[in-house]
Enzyme design. Structure first.
Site, PDB file in Angstrom:
ATOM      1  N   TYR A 162       0.850  -1.205   0.000  1.00  0.00           N
ATOM      2  CA  TYR A 162       0.000   0.000   0.000  1.00  0.00           C
ATOM      3  C   TYR A 162       0.882   1.250   0.000  1.00  0.00           C
ATOM      4  O   TYR A 162       0.667   2.190  -0.785  1.00  0.00           O
ATOM      5  CB  TYR A 162      -0.883  -0.079   1.244  1.00  0.00           C
ATOM      6  CG  TYR A 162      -1.758   1.111   1.534  1.00  0.00           C
ATOM      7  CD1 TYR A 162      -2.871   1.393   0.746  1.00  0.00           C
ATOM      8  CD2 TYR A 162      -1.497   1.939   2.634  1.00  0.00           C
ATOM      9  CE1 TYR A 162      -3.684   2.473   1.035  1.00  0.00           C
ATOM     10  CE2 TYR A 162      -2.302   3.010   2.929  1.00  0.00           C
ATOM     11  CZ  TYR A 162      -3.395   3.282   2.132  1.00  0.00           C
ATOM     12  OH  TYR A 162      -4.196   4.352   2.422  1.00  0.00           O
ATOM     13  N   LYS A 166       1.310   4.226  -2.939  1.00  0.00           N
ATOM     14  CA  LYS A 166       1.046   5.653  -2.696  1.00  0.00           C
ATOM     15  C   LYS A 166       2.322   6.495  -2.825  1.00  0.00           C
ATOM     16  O   LYS A 166       2.243   7.687  -3.119  1.00  0.00           O
ATOM     17  CB  LYS A 166       0.405   5.838  -1.319  1.00  0.00           C
ATOM     18  CG  LYS A 166      -0.976   5.202  -1.182  1.00  0.00           C
ATOM     19  CD  LYS A 166      -1.994   5.849  -2.120  1.00  0.00           C
ATOM     20  CE  LYS A 166      -3.390   5.341  -1.810  1.00  0.00           C
ATOM     21  NZ  LYS A 166      -4.340   6.369  -1.488  1.00  0.00           N
TER      22      LYS A 166
HETATM   23  N1  LIG Z   1      -8.733   5.626   6.400  1.00  0.00           N
HETATM   24  C1  LIG Z   1      -7.475   5.926   6.609  1.00  0.00           C
HETATM   25  O1  LIG Z   1      -6.932   5.810   7.734  1.00  0.00           O
HETATM   26  C2  LIG Z   1      -6.631   6.434   5.475  1.00  0.00           C
HETATM   27  C3  LIG Z   1      -5.330   6.847   5.763  1.00  0.00           C
HETATM   28  C4  LIG Z   1      -4.524   7.323   4.751  1.00  0.00           C
HETATM   29  C5  LIG Z   1      -5.017   7.403   3.453  1.00  0.00           C
HETATM   30  N2  LIG Z   1      -6.281   6.986   3.187  1.00  0.00           N
HETATM   31  C6  LIG Z   1      -6.726   7.087   1.792  1.00  0.00           C
HETATM   32  O2  LIG Z   1      -7.984   7.723   1.728  1.00  0.00           O
HETATM   33  C7  LIG Z   1      -8.699   7.280   0.570  1.00  0.00           C
HETATM   34  C8  LIG Z   1     -10.114   6.897   0.936  1.00  0.00           C
HETATM   35  O3  LIG Z   1     -10.071   5.839   1.873  1.00  0.00           O
HETATM   36  P1  LIG Z   1     -11.215   5.576   2.947  1.00  0.00           P
HETATM   37  O4  LIG Z   1     -10.513   5.355   4.212  1.00  0.00           O
HETATM   38  O5  LIG Z   1     -12.281   6.610   2.851  1.00  0.00           O
HETATM   39  O6  LIG Z   1     -11.736   4.160   2.418  1.00  0.00           O
HETATM   40  P2  LIG Z   1     -13.163   3.441   2.450  1.00  0.00           P
HETATM   41  O7  LIG Z   1     -14.015   3.962   3.542  1.00  0.00           O
HETATM   42  O8  LIG Z   1     -12.870   1.993   2.385  1.00  0.00           O
HETATM   43  O9  LIG Z   1     -13.807   3.915   1.057  1.00  0.00           O
HETATM   44  C9  LIG Z   1     -13.245   3.505  -0.157  1.00  0.00           C
HETATM   45  C10 LIG Z   1     -14.101   3.988  -1.310  1.00  0.00           C
HETATM   46  O10 LIG Z   1     -13.470   3.626  -2.524  1.00  0.00           O
HETATM   47  C11 LIG Z   1     -14.355   2.810  -3.316  1.00  0.00           C
HETATM   48  N3  LIG Z   1     -13.499   1.875  -4.040  1.00  0.00           N
HETATM   49  C12 LIG Z   1     -12.665   0.938  -3.545  1.00  0.00           C
HETATM   50  N4  LIG Z   1     -12.021   0.313  -4.526  1.00  0.00           N
HETATM   51  C13 LIG Z   1     -12.447   0.870  -5.690  1.00  0.00           C
HETATM   52  C14 LIG Z   1     -12.148   0.668  -7.063  1.00  0.00           C
HETATM   53  N5  LIG Z   1     -11.281  -0.252  -7.453  1.00  0.00           N
HETATM   54  N6  LIG Z   1     -12.773   1.432  -7.980  1.00  0.00           N
HETATM   55  C15 LIG Z   1     -13.665   2.373  -7.601  1.00  0.00           C
HETATM   56  N7  LIG Z   1     -13.983   2.617  -6.332  1.00  0.00           N
HETATM   57  C16 LIG Z   1     -13.381   1.869  -5.389  1.00  0.00           C
HETATM   58  C17 LIG Z   1     -15.308   2.189  -2.298  1.00  0.00           C
HETATM   59  O11 LIG Z   1     -16.573   1.824  -2.845  1.00  0.00           O
HETATM   60  P3  LIG Z   1     -16.815   0.351  -3.540  1.00  0.00           P
HETATM   61  O12 LIG Z   1     -16.401  -0.644  -2.518  1.00  0.00           O
HETATM   62  O13 LIG Z   1     -18.269   0.326  -3.893  1.00  0.00           O
HETATM   63  O14 LIG Z   1     -15.959   0.353  -4.751  1.00  0.00           O
HETATM   64  C18 LIG Z   1     -15.485   3.375  -1.342  1.00  0.00           C
HETATM   65  O15 LIG Z   1     -16.376   4.325  -1.910  1.00  0.00           O
HETATM   66  C19 LIG Z   1      -7.847   6.148  -0.010  1.00  0.00           C
HETATM   67  O16 LIG Z   1      -7.069   6.681  -1.072  1.00  0.00           O
HETATM   68  C20 LIG Z   1      -6.942   5.742   1.129  1.00  0.00           C
HETATM   69  O17 LIG Z   1      -5.735   5.184   0.679  1.00  0.00           O
HETATM   70  C21 LIG Z   1      -7.093   6.498   4.157  1.00  0.00           C
END
Ligand SMILES: NC(=O)c1ccc[n+]([C@@H]2O[C@H](COP(=O)([O-])OP(=O)(O)OC[C@H]3O[C@@H](n4cnc5c(N)ncnc54)[C@H](OP(=O)(O)O)[C@@H]3O)[C@@H](O)[C@H]2O)c1
Length: 257
Positions: A162, A166
């Site tokens: 991951y 990134k």
């Molecule tokens: N949460 C954290 O602690 C954290 C920390 C650092 C960075 N981030 C980054 O923040 C971003 C959002 O993460 P989140 O934490 O909000 O995740 P999340 O709650 O799991 O949401 C992920 C979203 O992406 C969609 N998705 C997943 N795979 C996909 C694909 N192949 N094509 C299209 N849509 C897809 C999911 O919907 P479907 O399942 O319907 O596709 C959902 O809408 C990511 O880039 C993640 O790396 C998160």
């Protein structure tokens, strides 16, 4: 600085992974600032639930399109929806990402490694390219924001693949920014720390694990999705007109130590 510099009135945005978590919160913030928003994700039912939630909050300038973010045809259709419904494309938020493995790099299943690279890296490139094409067709100018992570900047055990995906996204941000500056397309990133969403459940749901994580967060709380949405809305606005090629860390001080 005048409040209007932060306005997104009349802008059209596309947010991938917009059905929940950081993507949905970002969409809400962009809508509040006056933008129209297209949300994408793989599952239509999640997108419809998000649209309903936003409609109940009074936001009706929302369209949804179900597509995998690394599908060129799927994303081309999503940008067509933006053009047909809202007649523009100004802001692309590359946010859909996945992390299906917590294995060390020495042990990781290569099929999972490929899946991570496909969504988190190839997907971001596909979405950016389709967005750039639309911005060019519409006369140029725009903003691309790539959601990264602090795992791209620091070794984090179990987040190796991951983090690699990134770190490449951070490079994508810098290179696209340099290539597109002359066309008045700004490209920036946001690198969150730990945010309370489904993706990171393994790191905060269990009380003991959450306590251990808090020890590493100087602001002493886990971020809510809105903490990240504010940074995205800022970078999308005229208030950030002279910022390009940067990835803004939003981590409660984790990297600072
Ligand atoms: N949460 C954290 O602690 C954290 C920390 C650092 C960075 N981030 C980054 O923040 C971003 C959002 O993460 P989140 O934490 O909000 O995740 P999340 O709650 O799991 O949401 C992920 C979203 O992406 C969609 N998705 C997943 N795979 C996909 C694909 N192949 N094509 C299209 N849509 C897809 C999911 O919907 P479907 O399942 O319907 O596709 C959902 O809408 C990511 O880039 C993640 O790396 C998160």
């Amino acid at each position: 600085m005048s409040e209007s510099l932060f306005s997104l009135e009349g802008k059209v945005a596309l947010v991938t992974g917009g059905s929940r978590g950081i993507g949905l919160s970002t969409a809400r913030r962009l809508l509040k600032r006056g933008a129209s928003v297209v949300l994408t994700a793989r599952k239509l039912e999640g997108l419809e639930a998000a649209r309903l939630e936003l409609a109940e909050a009074g936001f009706d300038r929302v369209a949804v399109h179900a597509a995998h973010s690394s599908s060129e045809s799927g994303m081309r259709e999503a940008f067509s929806v933006a053009l047909e419904r809202f007649s523009g494309m100004d802001i692309v938020v590359n946010n859909a990402a996945t992390n299906p493995s917590m294995d060390s790099l020495a042990e990781i299943d290569l099929a999972l490694f490929d899946k991570i690279m496909d969504t988190n890296l190839r997907g971001y490139l596909v979405v950016a390219r389709e967005g750039i094409r639309r911005m060019r067709e519409l006369g140029g100018g725009g903003v691309i924001i790539n959601i990264s992570t602090i795992a791209a900047c620091k070794a984090m055990r179990g987040l190796g693949a991951y983090g690699i995906s990134k770190a490449a996204v951070n490079s994508l941000t810098r290179t696209l920014a340099a290539e597109l500056a002359a066309e008045k397309i700004r490209v920036n990133g946001v690198a969150p720390g730990l945010v309370r969403t489904r993706l990171s459940e393994a790191l905060w749901k269990d009380e003991k694990t959450a306590e251990d994580m808090l020890k590493a967060i100087p602001l002493n709380r886990i971020a809510e999705p809105g903490d990240i949405a504010g940074a995205v809305a800022f970078l999308a606005s005229e208030a950030a007109a002279y910022i390009t090629g940067q990835t803004l860390v939003v981590d409660g001080g984790m990297l600072a130590g």
